[in-house]
Design an enzyme around this catalytic site. Sequence first.
Site, PDB file in Angstrom:
ATOM      1  N   HIS A  12       0.858  -1.182   0.000  1.00 38.51           N
ATOM      2  CA  HIS A  12       0.000   0.000   0.000  1.00 38.51           C
ATOM      3  C   HIS A  12       0.894   1.231   0.000  1.00 38.51           C
ATOM      4  O   HIS A  12       2.124   1.112   0.052  1.00 38.51           O
ATOM      5  CB  HIS A  12      -0.972   0.005   1.187  1.00 38.51           C
ATOM      6  N   HIS A  17       1.284   3.964   2.123  1.00 39.99           N
ATOM      7  CA  HIS A  17       1.725   4.763   3.261  1.00 39.99           C
ATOM      8  C   HIS A  17       3.245   4.961   3.217  1.00 39.99           C
ATOM      9  O   HIS A  17       3.990   4.035   2.851  1.00 39.99           O
ATOM     10  CB  HIS A  17       1.297   4.110   4.569  1.00 39.99           C
ATOM     11  N   ASP A  49       5.749   4.950   5.223  1.00 35.46           N
ATOM     12  CA  ASP A  49       6.684   4.049   5.892  1.00 35.46           C
ATOM     13  C   ASP A  49       6.892   2.754   5.110  1.00 35.46           C
ATOM     14  O   ASP A  49       7.836   2.009   5.378  1.00 35.46           O
ATOM     15  CB  ASP A  49       6.233   3.744   7.325  1.00 35.46           C
ATOM     16  N   HIS A  50       6.056   2.503   4.114  1.00 31.73           N
ATOM     17  CA  HIS A  50       6.208   1.337   3.242  1.00 31.73           C
ATOM     18  C   HIS A  50       6.689   1.716   1.840  1.00 31.73           C
ATOM     19  O   HIS A  50       7.427   0.951   1.211  1.00 31.73           O
ATOM     20  CB  HIS A  50       4.875   0.584   3.114  1.00 31.73           C
TER      21      HIS A  50
END
Length: 277
Positions: free
Chosen positions: A87, A89, A91-92
């Site tokens: 996904h 976000h 932090d990913h």
Amino acid sequence: MTDAASLPGRPRGAVVSGPATARAVNVLAPNASAMTLDGTNTWIVAEPDSGLAVVIDPGPLDEGHLKKVMDTAESAGNRVALTLLTHGHPDHAEGASRFAELTGTAVRALDPALRLGDEGLAAGDVVTVGGLELRVVPTPGHTSDSLCFHLPADQAVLTGDTVLGRGTTVVAHPDGRLGDYLDSLRRLRSLTVDDGVRTVLPGHGPVLEDAQGVVEYYLAHRAKRLAQVETAVENGCTTAHEVVARVYADVDHALWPAAEWSVAAQLEYLREHGLIG
């Protein structure tokens, strides 16, 4: 986000970089926080002796981390051939564009805005690289673009933020919707019952070896929270903040703003189903 200290019967455990299954290796990003637990798990997945690897969720834009991911793959004799995102976000996914530059790979994701290259990801897709097979499982709810990746050869599923290795995840309303999330958990439960998935390789927290038990716990936890929210409304709470103060009193107050996202999603769900006015 986690709103429970730990999954029942499972030690908190240290999260470390290294092999988790025969085909999956974790490289932990240095972005630990209340929201990201120990940090983001970047997964390197490769068929043994194939020489090619897939990287799932390169993580934050941190040059040291991205280089460590590359070095880890190369030390195992693998060239990174493809980047996938669970996904969008940050932090990913924030480091995905830079990682693609470093490796010369395409980035495939459900959200077209996150893709680099001509191919996206969709329900039913099977990603194959060097004999490795990853099956795309749509799991909206945490976000609208959330995906999981089923790794049948290891009886494992890479869950991003849909299922965490410790605690439970936030439903990031308004993009995330509770009804979608419950359907996604049921879809994952089917993988454990019908497809033999035993291991959860999460986006944050330690690896979990009882996939079915974890998903059942998540479903039960959501049902409990939903009942608590409904009761809070019946007792006069009118805003998400008021509900959080009553229902999430046991949760670190630093997480209350994120908890309000989940409560907003729960309130929307209850209204849609005619359970509250």
